[in-house]
Design a protein around this motif. Structure first.
Motif, PDB file in Angstrom:
ATOM      1  N   LEU A 152      -6.447   1.030   1.046  1.00  0.00           N
ATOM      2  CA  LEU A 152      -6.946   0.150   2.114  1.00  0.00           C
ATOM      3  C   LEU A 152      -5.799  -0.359   2.983  1.00  0.00           C
ATOM      4  CD1 LEU A 152      -9.544  -1.408   3.099  1.00  0.00           C
ATOM      5  CD2 LEU A 152      -8.724  -3.313   1.721  1.00  0.00           C
ATOM      6  N   LYS A 153      -4.761  -0.848   2.341  1.00  0.00           N
ATOM      7  CA  LYS A 153      -3.640  -1.409   3.097  1.00  0.00           C
ATOM      8  C   LYS A 153      -2.832  -0.312   3.791  1.00  0.00           C
ATOM      9  CE  LYS A 153      -3.262  -5.672   0.478  1.00  0.00           C
ATOM     10  NZ  LYS A 153      -2.663  -6.231  -0.744  1.00  0.00           N
ATOM     11  N   PHE A 154      -2.734   0.841   3.152  1.00  0.00           N
ATOM     12  CA  PHE A 154      -2.091   1.982   3.804  1.00  0.00           C
ATOM     13  C   PHE A 154      -2.851   2.309   5.096  1.00  0.00           C
ATOM     14  CE2 PHE A 154      -1.666   6.537   4.569  1.00  0.00           C
ATOM     15  CZ  PHE A 154      -0.304   6.722   4.482  1.00  0.00           C
ATOM     16  N   GLY A 155      -4.177   2.323   4.997  1.00  0.00           N
ATOM     17  CA  GLY A 155      -5.018   2.583   6.173  1.00  0.00           C
ATOM     18  C   GLY A 155      -4.776   1.577   7.284  1.00  0.00           C
ATOM     19  N   GLU A 156      -4.567   0.312   6.898  1.00  0.00           N
ATOM     20  CA  GLU A 156      -4.301  -0.732   7.894  1.00  0.00           C
ATOM     21  C   GLU A 156      -2.983  -0.488   8.623  1.00  0.00           C
ATOM     22  OE1 GLU A 156      -6.560  -4.478   5.641  1.00  0.00           O
ATOM     23  OE2 GLU A 156      -4.412  -4.581   6.025  1.00  0.00           O
ATOM     24  N   GLY A 157      -2.103   0.279   7.994  1.00  0.00           N
ATOM     25  CA  GLY A 157      -0.799   0.552   8.598  1.00  0.00           C
ATOM     26  C   GLY A 157      -0.804   1.711   9.587  1.00  0.00           C
ATOM     27  N   VAL A 158      -1.921   2.440   9.648  1.00  0.00           N
ATOM     28  CA  VAL A 158      -1.952   3.634  10.498  1.00  0.00           C
ATOM     29  C   VAL A 158      -1.849   3.273  11.986  1.00  0.00           C
ATOM     30  CG1 VAL A 158      -3.384   5.571  11.271  1.00  0.00           C
ATOM     31  CG2 VAL A 158      -3.167   5.081   8.827  1.00  0.00           C
ATOM     32  N   LEU A 159      -2.654   2.311  12.449  1.00  0.00           N
ATOM     33  CA  LEU A 159      -2.619   1.958  13.869  1.00  0.00           C
ATOM     34  C   LEU A 159      -1.261   1.402  14.303  1.00  0.00           C
ATOM     35  CD1 LEU A 159      -6.120   0.606  14.916  1.00  0.00           C
ATOM     36  CD2 LEU A 159      -5.073   2.815  15.333  1.00  0.00           C
ATOM     37  N   PHE A 171       9.484  13.291   1.917  1.00  0.00           N
ATOM     38  CA  PHE A 171       9.645  12.464   3.101  1.00  0.00           C
ATOM     39  C   PHE A 171       8.255  12.060   3.575  1.00  0.00           C
ATOM     40  CE2 PHE A 171       9.284  12.299   7.688  1.00  0.00           C
ATOM     41  CZ  PHE A 171      10.289  11.416   8.043  1.00  0.00           C
ATOM     42  N   PHE A 172       8.137  10.831   4.101  1.00  0.00           N
ATOM     43  CA  PHE A 172       6.836  10.366   4.574  1.00  0.00           C
ATOM     44  C   PHE A 172       7.013   9.747   5.958  1.00  0.00           C
ATOM     45  CE2 PHE A 172       2.721   8.413   4.266  1.00  0.00           C
ATOM     46  CZ  PHE A 172       2.053   9.260   3.398  1.00  0.00           C
ATOM     47  N   PRO A 173       6.204  10.120   6.948  1.00  0.00           N
ATOM     48  CA  PRO A 173       6.380   9.534   8.281  1.00  0.00           C
ATOM     49  C   PRO A 173       6.172   8.022   8.237  1.00  0.00           C
ATOM     50  CG  PRO A 173       4.561  11.125   8.248  1.00  0.00           C
ATOM     51  CD  PRO A 173       5.043  11.002   6.852  1.00  0.00           C
ATOM     52  N   SER A 174       7.044   7.275   8.899  1.00  0.00           N
ATOM     53  CA  SER A 174       6.907   5.821   8.933  1.00  0.00           C
ATOM     54  C   SER A 174       7.644   5.288  10.155  1.00  0.00           C
ATOM     55  CB  SER A 174       7.501   5.199   7.664  1.00  0.00           C
ATOM     56  OG  SER A 174       8.913   5.183   7.760  1.00  0.00           O
ATOM     57  N   GLN A 175       7.613   3.966  10.321  1.00  0.00           N
ATOM     58  CA  GLN A 175       8.315   3.359  11.448  1.00  0.00           C
ATOM     59  C   GLN A 175       9.829   3.391  11.237  1.00  0.00           C
ATOM     60  OE1 GLN A 175       6.747  -0.268  13.135  1.00  0.00           O
ATOM     61  NE2 GLN A 175       4.760   0.070  12.182  1.00  0.00           N
ATOM     62  N   ASP A 202       3.264  -1.230   3.650  1.00  0.00           N
ATOM     63  CA  ASP A 202       4.713  -1.092   3.779  1.00  0.00           C
ATOM     64  C   ASP A 202       5.172   0.357   3.810  1.00  0.00           C
ATOM     65  OD1 ASP A 202       5.434  -3.886   3.759  1.00  0.00           O
ATOM     66  OD2 ASP A 202       4.782  -3.906   1.682  1.00  0.00           O
ATOM     67  N   ILE A 203       4.329   1.265   3.269  1.00  0.00           N
ATOM     68  CA  ILE A 203       4.720   2.681   3.264  1.00  0.00           C
ATOM     69  C   ILE A 203       4.955   3.136   4.701  1.00  0.00           C
ATOM     70  CG2 ILE A 203       4.007   5.031   2.680  1.00  0.00           C
ATOM     71  CD1 ILE A 203       2.194   3.810   0.507  1.00  0.00           C
ATOM     72  N   LEU A 204       4.003   2.855   5.582  1.00  0.00           N
ATOM     73  CA  LEU A 204       4.109   3.315   6.972  1.00  0.00           C
ATOM     74  C   LEU A 204       5.060   2.461   7.799  1.00  0.00           C
ATOM     75  CD1 LEU A 204       0.390   4.276   7.629  1.00  0.00           C
ATOM     76  CD2 LEU A 204       2.290   5.777   7.125  1.00  0.00           C
ATOM     77  N   LYS A 205       5.332   1.248   7.328  1.00  0.00           N
ATOM     78  CA  LYS A 205       6.327   0.418   8.009  1.00  0.00           C
ATOM     79  C   LYS A 205       7.726   0.936   7.710  1.00  0.00           C
ATOM     80  CE  LYS A 205       4.420  -4.252   8.076  1.00  0.00           C
ATOM     81  NZ  LYS A 205       4.418  -5.458   7.232  1.00  0.00           N
ATOM     82  N   GLY A 206       7.876   1.543   6.545  1.00  0.00           N
ATOM     83  CA  GLY A 206       9.211   1.997   6.159  1.00  0.00           C
ATOM     84  C   GLY A 206      10.038   0.887   5.542  1.00  0.00           C
ATOM     85  N   THR A 207       9.374  -0.049   4.878  1.00  0.00           N
ATOM     86  CA  THR A 207      10.051  -1.177   4.242  1.00  0.00           C
ATOM     87  C   THR A 207      11.056  -0.714   3.184  1.00  0.00           C
ATOM     88  OG1 THR A 207       8.004  -2.400   4.579  1.00  0.00           O
ATOM     89  CG2 THR A 207       9.608  -3.386   3.076  1.00  0.00           C
ATOM     90  N   ALA A 208      10.677   0.337   2.450  1.00  0.00           N
ATOM     91  CA  ALA A 208      11.573   0.885   1.415  1.00  0.00           C
ATOM     92  C   ALA A 208      11.931   2.325   1.764  1.00  0.00           C
ATOM     93  CB  ALA A 208      10.885   0.836   0.058  1.00  0.00           C
ATOM     94  N   HIS A 209      13.151   2.733   1.407  1.00  0.00           N
ATOM     95  CA  HIS A 209      13.537   4.127   1.613  1.00  0.00           C
ATOM     96  C   HIS A 209      12.929   5.024   0.546  1.00  0.00           C
ATOM     97  CE1 HIS A 209      17.089   1.974   3.510  1.00  0.00           C
ATOM     98  NE2 HIS A 209      16.522   2.609   4.499  1.00  0.00           N
ATOM     99  N   VAL A 210      12.777   4.445  -0.642  1.00  0.00           N
ATOM    100  CA  VAL A 210      12.195   5.185  -1.759  1.00  0.00           C
ATOM    101  C   VAL A 210      11.029   4.367  -2.312  1.00  0.00           C
ATOM    102  CG1 VAL A 210      12.604   6.169  -4.048  1.00  0.00           C
ATOM    103  CG2 VAL A 210      14.430   6.218  -2.338  1.00  0.00           C
ATOM    104  N   VAL A 211       9.824   4.868  -2.138  1.00  0.00           N
ATOM    105  CA  VAL A 211       8.640   4.206  -2.686  1.00  0.00           C
ATOM    106  C   VAL A 211       8.359   4.829  -4.039  1.00  0.00           C
ATOM    107  CG1 VAL A 211       6.168   3.810  -2.392  1.00  0.00           C
ATOM    108  CG2 VAL A 211       7.681   3.797  -0.391  1.00  0.00           C
ATOM    109  N   VAL A 212       8.291   4.000  -5.062  1.00  0.00           N
ATOM    110  CA  VAL A 212       8.084   4.499  -6.416  1.00  0.00           C
ATOM    111  C   VAL A 212       6.651   4.214  -6.858  1.00  0.00           C
ATOM    112  CG1 VAL A 212       8.744   4.198  -8.835  1.00  0.00           C
ATOM    113  CG2 VAL A 212      10.485   4.264  -7.063  1.00  0.00           C
ATOM    114  N   CYS A 213       5.980   5.242  -7.368  1.00  0.00           N
ATOM    115  CA  CYS A 213       4.621   5.055  -7.880  1.00  0.00           C
ATOM    116  C   CYS A 213       4.268   6.176  -8.834  1.00  0.00           C
ATOM    117  CB  CYS A 213       3.619   5.011  -6.731  1.00  0.00           C
ATOM    118  SG  CYS A 213       3.594   6.495  -5.735  1.00  0.00           S
TER     119      CYS A 213
END
Lengths: 342, 342
Positions: A241-248, B138-142, B221-232
């Motif tokens: 859900l929150k990932f989706g919010e980040g798309v726009l 790699f994941f597209p982000s800001q 935060d994934i799409l914001k690019g808050t972290a260089h490495v997102v762990v999950c």
């Protein structure tokens, strides 16, 4: 559906202190909702003098008898369980008590989500047989999609996921008019052998259940709209859900960068922004009126912290629909049947 | 980084039979990669006559001595563990054996992902001390973002997630030149008390570890690019990855619907499509050359099933970078240190 919906007056209580723009947006939204729902009674709870001040400054009228005073406010930053324990006269605690005591038929708030979940679960209480309530929401897709759970509980057990499937199906059918909603279990592959331990077990249980189970679906199916009801643990659903919010925001960022590459691109981006705004209207959360907490023994809806007056109005209208379609009664019956089946 | 990278000849083996457009795209990509990497030796493995036929029909030259014949092919629909057991002379099985026996320095394939993971883990083997290998991308982000794990393992234990953080940090630093990469633990809230059981325990372990841990991050935060490495965990990462893949198709669908509302909108959508194509270039998977499987004792890269010749070429170039930066050696050292710390 030929079934008739209840025409009884529905009493809906709004938390006037909930959300980042309270009480302004709440009061305006409540007045607008009362106009849209002449057969229902909208009530507000919160600091009475503040509510009256907004009514006056905005030049709006609202019956004073439908304003309930509550001296405390649970803030967005408060720790939920502590807040509902310590702030006994807060709008959220009193609001949930009024649902419990059947003084109102629904309580809606754009305030502290955790506090609303905790107060709804602890004060209103769960429907008998429901292990865990679930929070679900409409999700923009190429077709029609809702997701349950988006954060009410993490580490859900298979039995809980089956309950989400059941409650989500009732919601999609009653509120969005989807006959026999298709239920998909979110996993890492379509094959029933793919997934983590909880998903593998849930798959087997859903196959035997009464819901219209179409099997596992993958991340990309959410936006395709492969399933009407996507079932997942709240940990996963909340992240999606929150990932989706980040798309726009990402889209805006990339367009801005692209606009800076040339004057011609700047002009083209200007045109594109208007197009995107039009094309992405279905992604506007304001239209979908908050997130229901299903499985509690009463109607409880939670709004986005940044709710506008329109979002507040639509959340009240959604509560009204849930009442008229007797969502709570239908969940009660179907959980009852699930219990009998074992 | 002042550190010098290895100038030794790197021998990279490409699975010529991997992917939906094999062997055509593979052969073309290999020839292009050999031109880009004059100091490395590109090799191909697969059905020799088919590879030679593509070279001839495309008018390309490639040394026949660098083509290794393998009589079998693991198809996309094959069950991974069965396939690597039954198809001993397949390009994937032989390719991994050649890495194990140090006949080549890297093996890359756009074939059956599960088979590549299984063969890499079972045949090449894990680095001593690594509980589970991880697949990251790699994941597209800001800003700049990678995610580990995106599907190599589900039901990861806290210790595994710490390993992903460590290996992902090395990858982000060595391949993307990020000094001291920020590591974020994907959860449902920023507070360290938020998350499921595994995340809560992992949080405590990461705080004590050597990685540059910035705490929990949320889906947005994934799409914001808050972290260089997102762990999950791979279950969550895989769903997020595939959800992300669904964004562009949804956008296209919504634009198409909007174009149909009027002639004027149709014209505007036409302009917007070009803009989006330009603005979203960074989301193009072809540029990022496949997904590394870190934690195995050799270089193994897995490409998208629909890989183009450009994607194949970039995957080979990525393998070359991983070799020159000695990613495997650096992971070995840092896991070793982790072991010592207990």
């Amino acid at each position: 559906m030929p079934e008739t919906v209840s025409q009884k007056k529905c009493r809906i209580l709004l938390d006037a202190m909930g959300g980042d723009y309270a009480p302004l947006n709440c009061v305006v939204g409540a007045v607008q909702a009362q106009r849209s729902l002449p057969n229902s009674e909208i009530m507000m709870i919160g600091k009475k003098e503040e509510i009256l001040a907004v009514l006056q400054s905005e030049g709006l009228t609202f019956p004073e008898s439908q304003i309930i005073h509550a001296s405390e406010v649970i803030e967005m930053c408060d720790v939920p369980t502590q807040a509902i324990k310590n702030k006994k006269d807060s709008s959220i605690v009193v609001g949930c008590k009024m649902v419990k005591e059947r003084q109102v038929d629904a309580f809606v708030s754009a305030g502290n989500t955790g506090a609303m979940m905790a107060a709804s679960t602890l004060i209103i209480g769960r429907i008998k047989g429901v292990g865990r309530p679930t929070m679900g929401t409409f999700f923009p897709s190429q077709s029609f999609t809702t997701i349950f759970d988006v954060g009410a509980s993490v580490d859900s057990k298979p039995r809980h996921l089956v309950e989400y499937a059941l409650m989500g199906s009732i919601f999609a059918r009653e509120i969005y008019g989807i006959e026999n909603p298709k239920v998909g279990l979110l996993s890492v592959g379509e094959e029933e052998t793919k997934g983590n331990e909880v998903v593998l077990e849930t798959h087997a249980m859903l196959k035997k259940s009464n819901v219209n189970f179409i099997g596992n679906i993958e991340g990309r199916d959410i936006l395709k709209g492969t399933a009407h009801v996507v079932v997942c643990d709240g940990f996963v659903g909340n992240i999606v859900l929150k990932f989706g919010e980040g798309v726009l925001p990402l889209l805006k960022h990339l367009l801005k960068e692209f606009a800076e590459t040339s004057l011609w691109n700047k002009i083209r981006v200007g045109i594109s922004k208007g197009v995107l705004k039009g094309a992405l209207k279905s992604m506007d959360y304001q239209q979908h009126g908050g997130v229901p907490l299903l499985g509690v023994d009463g109607i409880s809806l939670i709004g986005h912290g940044s709710s506008t007056a329109l979002a507040i109005k639509n959340m009240i209208i959604r509560a009204d629909e849930m009442y008229r379609h007797d969502i709570v009664g239908k969940i009660r019956n179907s959980i009852n049947e699930l219990e009998k089946e074992g």
